[in-house]
Design a protein around this motif. Structure first.
Motif, PDB file in Angstrom:
ATOM      1  N   LYS A  49       3.286   5.845  -2.830  1.00  0.00           N
ATOM      2  CA  LYS A  49       4.424   6.713  -3.620  1.00  0.00           C
ATOM      3  C   LYS A  49       4.293   6.648  -4.994  1.00  0.00           C
ATOM      4  O   LYS A  49       4.326   7.904  -5.578  1.00  0.00           O
ATOM      5  CB  LYS A  49       5.620   5.889  -3.122  1.00  0.00           C
ATOM      6  N   MET A  50       3.670   5.701  -5.583  1.00  0.00           N
ATOM      7  CA  MET A  50       3.652   5.464  -6.908  1.00  0.00           C
ATOM      8  C   MET A  50       2.600   6.695  -7.420  1.00  0.00           C
ATOM      9  O   MET A  50       2.791   7.344  -8.463  1.00  0.00           O
ATOM     10  CB  MET A  50       3.140   4.488  -7.576  1.00  0.00           C
ATOM     11  N   ASN A  60       0.819  -1.215   0.042  1.00  0.00           N
ATOM     12  CA  ASN A  60       0.099  -0.066  -0.097  1.00  0.00           C
ATOM     13  C   ASN A  60       0.932   1.078  -0.145  1.00  0.00           C
ATOM     14  O   ASN A  60       0.531   2.298  -0.643  1.00  0.00           O
ATOM     15  CB  ASN A  60      -0.890   0.118   1.312  1.00  0.00           C
ATOM     16  N   TYR A  61       1.953   1.344   0.863  1.00  0.00           N
ATOM     17  CA  TYR A  61       2.932   2.290   0.965  1.00  0.00           C
ATOM     18  C   TYR A  61       3.408   2.631  -0.483  1.00  0.00           C
ATOM     19  O   TYR A  61       3.574   3.662  -0.967  1.00  0.00           O
ATOM     20  CB  TYR A  61       3.888   1.936   1.988  1.00  0.00           C
ATOM     21  N   GLN A 118       1.848   9.209  -5.815  1.00  0.00           N
ATOM     22  CA  GLN A 118       2.322  10.544  -5.553  1.00  0.00           C
ATOM     23  C   GLN A 118       3.430  10.880  -6.968  1.00  0.00           C
ATOM     24  O   GLN A 118       3.178  12.220  -7.218  1.00  0.00           O
ATOM     25  CB  GLN A 118       3.355  10.612  -4.357  1.00  0.00           C
ATOM     26  N   GLU A 119       4.109  10.160  -7.317  1.00  0.00           N
ATOM     27  CA  GLU A 119       4.872  10.200  -8.382  1.00  0.00           C
ATOM     28  C   GLU A 119       4.302  10.306  -9.680  1.00  0.00           C
ATOM     29  O   GLU A 119       4.963  10.426 -10.762  1.00  0.00           O
ATOM     30  CB  GLU A 119       6.210   9.321  -8.342  1.00  0.00           C
ATOM     31  N   GLY A 120       3.027  10.059  -9.537  1.00  0.00           N
ATOM     32  CA  GLY A 120       2.196  10.057 -10.970  1.00  0.00           C
ATOM     33  C   GLY A 120       2.592   8.844 -11.853  1.00  0.00           C
ATOM     34  O   GLY A 120       2.367   8.942 -13.046  1.00  0.00           O
ATOM     35  N   LYS A 121       3.051   7.559 -11.256  1.00  0.00           N
ATOM     36  CA  LYS A 121       3.296   6.459 -12.047  1.00  0.00           C
ATOM     37  C   LYS A 121       2.071   5.897 -12.301  1.00  0.00           C
ATOM     38  O   LYS A 121       0.970   5.838 -11.443  1.00  0.00           O
ATOM     39  CB  LYS A 121       4.117   5.730 -11.283  1.00  0.00           C
ATOM     40  N   HIS A 122       1.887   5.062 -13.241  1.00  0.00           N
ATOM     41  CA  HIS A 122       0.998   4.338 -13.682  1.00  0.00           C
ATOM     42  C   HIS A 122       0.533   3.015 -12.566  1.00  0.00           C
ATOM     43  O   HIS A 122       1.473   2.544 -12.285  1.00  0.00           O
ATOM     44  CB  HIS A 122       1.116   3.543 -14.947  1.00  0.00           C
ATOM     45  N   ILE A 123      -0.717   3.002 -12.057  1.00  0.00           N
ATOM     46  CA  ILE A 123      -0.792   1.942 -11.261  1.00  0.00           C
ATOM     47  C   ILE A 123      -1.616   0.854 -11.920  1.00  0.00           C
ATOM     48  O   ILE A 123      -2.576   0.988 -12.806  1.00  0.00           O
ATOM     49  CB  ILE A 123      -1.719   2.376  -9.963  1.00  0.00           C
ATOM     50  N   LYS A 124      -0.700  -0.389 -11.850  1.00  0.00           N
ATOM     51  CA  LYS A 124      -1.499  -1.293 -12.536  1.00  0.00           C
ATOM     52  C   LYS A 124      -2.910  -1.834 -12.243  1.00  0.00           C
ATOM     53  O   LYS A 124      -3.492  -1.681 -11.036  1.00  0.00           O
ATOM     54  CB  LYS A 124      -0.589  -2.741 -11.939  1.00  0.00           C
TER      55      LYS A 124
END
Lengths: 281, 481, 452
Positions: free
Chosen positions: B138-139, B133-134, B141-147
């Protein structure tokens, strides 16, 4: 040229001799199963009187002692189910440990070795109570579980085989964009026929051989539920042996038939696996 | 040994790192990560992974239900293994016995253990859940793609394929090997024996008393040490001989059959394989009768005068040849019969492996003018050893625990004439396992059988771990690729 | 008296539990004996039925499911007995009785693995009783007195008096009856071929072996088993006993009618005789059947094999005498019985006890003898002409005068078997009395070892 000829003759003589030794007990089993005398014949190798009675009794006139057709059916079902499950488990574990790299790989492998060291039957009673809790005693599914659930532990031989599959083949597949699952299914498995054959055979055999676990789990005393192994073993009871020894032999012969058939069929695959191997080599 | 140490070190290091990660996650996580400490699906829900959220919530509910519906009936009694002795009164009207709510020590032991295992699995999932979850936070927050869920599933066919592969086999092993083994280990610290057999009696913890009894004050019986040493010695001798005779025999036979000069290799192979087709217990019981004191081989030997000749040589003192009923004779016969049983199997394996020998190596060796013998020792054998080395170690261990061959061949036939052995219920041909079998089966001495089992295990484990790590350690795994 | 007690029991029961199968308090009234089910055993004495009362059929019948284990060879016969049981008690309950296979000789092992899953009723050999009692596996029959009186019309005391004293003793532990005696044939005696041996020849081992030697035949006995070889010691007045803690006391290394050493010397004399064949335990049937023996020490289970092998010369008698310390001593034996027990964890203990009683009652013991030639423990059946005419059972009865109930703990068997095998193989010199004494001492030490 002459020396070579002698060599070939000697080689075949040796093989014939060995085969002879290996087959004596089997032949004895076969001829005794046709004996008219029902006890153990200790004076002559071949029976004094021949008869088909043992097979007739075993197959067509089941009494409470000999319910061979039932036993055969039970064992066959159990063997097929546990064979499918254990073969799958063994190959899955072998592929994971041989072809993939992950954090827990080594610890898991070491755990497996450690667990193989314990004498299994000491924990038999615990297995029994686990099955009883799941209401699986006196149930053929319980037997299937016993024979196949832990089969993943026997992965080492298969892993050793998969270790010989060239890495380059898999790498080529990766480059083509194949997933691990696809590589497992369509690259590695087709090349592993010999080891699949080996795994299938050995896991198919277990239910035909085991009588200790089977007797413990099928403990209601209902002889029509038994497997071949319990039933045949029971025929050698002190009070039964003189009447049933030759039927025991006949049962042994009948059991060997499906297993032999399996072997003969598998031998064909065996050779194919071999040619496949040489192509890839 | 150092390698083993290094490995355990790194193993514990990894566990330490895991907890550190968890700590960081809890400390730095947002409210949803913290909420996941209670509702495991919270974090996923926030990141819009709803299916995952539902699944993990269901898991959490299942574990809670398990805990209060099942585990709590047993775990609180784990410290005493039960206190309520079974009592019953017969009621003549209902024609039934009326039982009190009695404790079953073995069930308490077993179910507590199962509960511990379930909780351990839950703990790992729980900690991992927070960490994940953490990571997701972070992902995000960094604007990365969440699967997406679908992508997650696909990863189980790719980089996480090993989890897919191992999930079922490992749970099978945990349920049917690991838990029973842990039960076995725990029983060694209880007084579970004929005087304390559930359900009618309770057993309880006794600490290390069984281990003290085993080696202190002269051991289990006066002659226990004497018998233990002899049984252990024969177990090791047997394991070495049984493993290597069949291994080498199998390779030689397979080479003999698969050679180009041999005609009809398939037929020969089939002849030998037939012996596998007959179930072991049938063929072994048959062979036992074959070589019995009044069996057919003895009749034959007496007829050709061999028995009398051996008698006159002073090699036997009985009117029959004690193939399976006197020490020495029986030891040799058991190993020989095991060759008969084991060689066809090994031949099968060897054939499979030999077929896969890299042919170019053989060809180049032949072109270089190597003799067949040289090829065998320099190429075939090292290759065989490499591939089957681990299997050889497992075979060795299997033979240490080879119950069937010894039991089927000698039960009811072999009576020891060594009184010291007999006083400890042992026989010269007993392996440690068959001896343990007698202790549990005929004497219900589960606590001692477990204790001896652990001692045996330690001996085997030291030997095996060392040789196993030798065999598969380091780069050798990649050598033939 | 009995009637009152029963009424009290029933009343107490109805008050504590109001169940469907509500006991009828009127049962205490003088119900005429003719109300008893028609299929009642005809052997039931008229005098007896005046005394006891039968329970009346309840308004709503109980559903009773039971499982029973019996020997493989008895299955068909046991099924008949179950059918007659169901028929007899059909007014009281709906039965669902399942019959399973478990040999009497292995019942203990299977039961003790998981007592709660074992059958409600099962047959066992009497030497397993103590272990089962100690594990709490057996329902004391004494507790079943009420049920037996109410439905079977007999008391526990009746069962005890109906069966042979030895069989009751073998079913009793610590003053409580734990099983119903079923048969009295689990002992051994001498089968012989009357064409080769005369009645005088079989009276002593000396003449027996001498005559057999002349005829070129052998006499077989199992030495490598404490069950068989203790017979020499028991004959000479030695004893074994089981202690409270499960260990065994034994005096074979001391002296009774003669010294233990002299008994061993006598055994060595027999074993070293060329006409003697020491047969491995369990192999004797096969040896008799294969035809090399003219006499063998075995039990009724080998009667058919002996009949086939000896033909019209088939005969049986008590065991011979042996010569120890200059005296002729009658060889003893172990008197074993087969019993039917009720599982203490049975869901229907009462009906299980009634079923156990049914298959061991006089009528069914007679059937058992008729169909399977199994020696009855019931006194009336044993006294019948047909039983007396049976060669093997008559010989067993003759031998039973010298039989003892073998009370030993688990540590007895291995040392005793080894000792027998040493004698059989002649590993001790006959004249080396010190060595014999040492061997006896070692055996006794192993047997008397405390149970850990």
């Amino acid at each position: 040229m002459n020396k070579r000829f002698v060599n070939i003759v000697l080689r075949h003589l040796l093989l014939a001799f060995l085969a002879f030794i290996w087959l004596i007990p089997i032949v004895w089993l076969l001829v005794t199963s046709f004996s008219a005398y029902t006890g153990i014949n200790t004076s002559t190798f071949f029976p004094q009187e021949w008869s088909l009675q043992n097979y007739k009794n075993l197959l067509f006139s089941a009494d409470s002692v000999a319910q061979f057709p039932n036993w055969f059916k039970n064992t066959f079902i159990v063997a097929c189910c546990s064979c499918v499950i254990s073969s799958a488990f063994v190959l899955m574990v072998a592929y994971a440990t041989s072809c993939m790299r992950f954090k827990m790989r080594k610890p898991l492998m070491n755990m497996a070795v450690i667990m193989n060291l314990f004498p299994g039957f000491l924990s038999m009673i615990a297995v029994y109570f686990i099955l009883r809790t799941l209401n699986l005693t006196n149930n053929h599914w319980g037997l299937v579980l016993v024979y196949s659930a832990s089969s993943g532990l026997g992965y080492l031989i298969a892993k050793g085989f998969l270790d010989t599959v060239p890495v380059s083949l898999r790498e080529a597949a990766y480059l083509d964009g194949a997933s691990e699952a696809k590589i497992f299914w369509s690259v590695v498995l087709p090349m592993s026929q010999p080891i699949i054959v080996y795994t299938v055979i050995s896991s198919f055999l277990a239910p035909w051989m085991d009588f200790i676990f089977a007797k413990m789990i099928l403990n209601a005393g209902v002889s029509s539920q038994w497997t071949v192994a319990i039933g045949l073993f029971n025929m050698l009871d002190r009070s039964l042996i003189n009447t049933y020894f030759t039927q025991f032999c006949a049962g042994g012969v009948l059991v060997s038939i499906p297993i032999s058939v399996l072997f003969v069929i598998m031998q064909k695959f065996y050779v194919e696996g071999v040619t496949g191997g040489s192509v890839k080599g | 040994m150092d390698k083993v140490k290094g490995q355990t070190g790194s193993f514990f290091g990894a566990i330490g790192g895991f907890f550190k990660e968890f700590g960081t996650a809890v400390a730095n996580g947002d409210i949803f990560v913290k909420l996941s400490l209670i509702w495991m699906g919270a974090g996923y829900c926030r990141r819009k992974q709803f299916i995952k959220s539902i699944l993990i919530t269901l898991f959490e509910i299942a574990v809670i239900a398990f805990t209060f519906g099942f585990a709590m009936d047993y775990v609180p009694k784990f410290a005493t293994l039960g206190t309520v002795q079974q009592e019953s009164v017969f009621n003549v009207v209902t024609m039934k016995n009326e039982f009190n709510d009695y404790d079953h020590s073995f069930m308490i032991l077993l179910f507590s253990l199962i509960s511990f295992v379930v909780w351990a699995i839950f703990a790992v999932v729980y900690l991992n859940n927070i960490i994940n979850n953490y990571k997701l936070q972070k992902m995000e927050q960094e604007g990365k793609h969440i699967k997406t869920f679908k992508e997650d599933l696909i990863s189980f066919l790719n980089e996480k394929f090993h989890i897919t592969l191992l999930a079922l086999p490992v749970s099978g092993v945990v349920a049917f090997t690991l838990v029973p083994l842990l039960v076995l280990i725990l029983v060694a610290f209880t007084n579970y024996d004929q005087q304390h057999m559930p359900p009618s009696a309770l057993f309880t913890w006794v600490g290390f008393r069984n281990f003290r009894d085993l080696f202190g004050n002269g051991g289990l019986t006066v002659t226990f040490g004497y018998a233990f040493v002899r049984v252990l010695a024969w177990t090791l001798v047997w394991a070495v001989f049984a493993t290597f005779t069949t291994y080498i025999g199998g390779i030689l036979l397979s080479i003999l059959i698969n050679d180009k000069k041999t005609k009809f290799p398939k037929m020969w192979r089939t002849l030998f394989i037939i012996t596998i087709a007959v179930p072991q217990f049938v063929s072994l019981l048959l062979v036992k009768n074959f070589f019995g004191n009044s069996g057919i081989v003895n009749t034959f030997c007496a007829n050709i005068g061999l028995t009398d000749w051996l008698r006159s040589m002073g090699l036997i003192g009985t009117s029959y040849i004690p193939f399976l009923s006197a020490p020495g004779w029986a030891h040799a016969m058991i190993i020989l019969i095991n060759v008969w049983v084991g060689v066809p199997y090994q031949m099968l394996i060897a054939t499979g492996v030999l077929m896969n020998i890299p042919t170019e190596q053989l060809e180049s060796a032949r072109i270089d003018g190597a003799t067949p013998r040289q090829i065998f020792w320099k190429i075939t054998m090292p290759y065989m050893l490499f591939i089957t080395g681990p299997a050889l170690v497992t075979d060795f261990v299997k033979n240490i625990n080879n119950f069937n061959v010894i039991y089927l061949l000698t039960a009811n036939v072999f009576v020891t004439t060594n009184q010291a052995m007999a006083n400890s219920q042992a026989k010269e041909v007993d392996l440690l396992v068959t001896w343990l079998y007698t202790l549990t089966q005929d004497y219900y001495n589960y606590k001692m059988a477990s204790t001896i089992g652990i001692v045996v295990f330690i001996i085997c484990a030291v030997f095996t771990l060392i040789s196993f790590n030798r065999f598969i350690k380091g780069d050798r795994e990649e050598a033939y690729r | 008296m009995k009637v009152k007690k029963l009424a009290a029991l029933l009343l107490a029961g109805t008050m504590t539990l109001s169940l469907a199968a509500c006991g009828n308090p009127e049962v205490a009234n003088d119900t005429p004996a003719s109300d008893a089910p028609a299929a009642e055993a005809p052997a039931q004495e008229a005098a007896e039925s005046q005394e006891v009362q039968k329970a009346e059929a309840p308004a709503e019948k109980q559903d009773v499911s039971l499982r029973m284990w019996g020997a493989e060879e008895d299955q068909a016969m046991l099924q008949d007995m179950i059918n007659s049981f169901e028929e007899n008690y059909k007014d009281y309950a709906n039965f669902d009785i399942q019959l399973g296979v478990e040999s009497e000789s292995t019942a203990k092992d299977t039961v003790l693995t998981d007592i709660e899953a074992a059958a409600d009723v099962y047959a066992l050999a009497s030497d397993q009783l103590i272990d089962l009692v100690k594990a709490g596996a057996l329902q004391p029959i004494d507790d079943m007195d009420g049920a037996l009186q109410a439905y079977a019309g007999k008391s526990v005391a009746d069962i005890k008096s109906a069966n042979a004293e030895g069989s009751v003793a073998a079913s009793t532990y610590d003053g409580k009856l734990y099983a119903f005696p079923m048969s009295a044939d689990n002992g051994y005696f001498l089968f012989y071929d009357a064409n080769v041996l005369s009645e005088e020849d079989v009276a002593s081992w000396d003449s027996l072996l001498a005559k057999a030697g002349e005829a070129g035949k052998k006499v077989g006995m199992t030495f490598a088993s404490g069950w068989y070889n203790a017979s020499f010691f028991y004959g000479a007045g030695f004893t074994t006993d089981l202690n409270e803690d499960g260990s065994t006391s034994i005096d074979f290394n001391g002296s009774a009618d003669c010294s233990g050493v002299e008994v061993v010397q006598a055994m060595l004399d027999i074993a070293s005789n060329g006409a003697f064949a020491a047969v491995p335990d369990g192999d004797i049937s096969n040896q008799i059947a294969s035809g090399g023996l003219c006499a063998a020490v075995s039990g009724t289970w080998d009667a058919t094999a002996a009949q086939d092998a000896f033909g019209d010369g088939y005969a049986a008698t008590k065991l011979p005498t042996f010569n120890a310390g200059g005296k002729e001593i009658q060889q003893g034996s172990v008197a074993g019985y087969k019993l039917v027990a009720v599982n203490a964890y049975s869901q229907n203990a009462g009906w299980a006890a009634l079923l156990a009683d049914w298959i061991t009652n006089e009528e069914n013991q007679a059937i058992r003898f008729e169909k399977r030639e199994i020696g009855p423990s019931n006194n009336n059946v044993a006294a019948s002409d047909a039983v007396a005419a049976n060669v093997a059972i008559a010989a067993l009865a003759e031998q039973s005068a010298y039989g003892v109930v073998q009370n030993v703990g688990g540590n007895f068997w291995d040392p005793a078997a080894t000792f027998g095998e040493m004698i059989a193989q002649g590993q001790i010199a006959r004249d080396d009395e010190a060595a014999i004494q040492t061997a006896l001492d070692t055996m006794v030490e192993g047997i008397t070892a405390p149970i850990q």
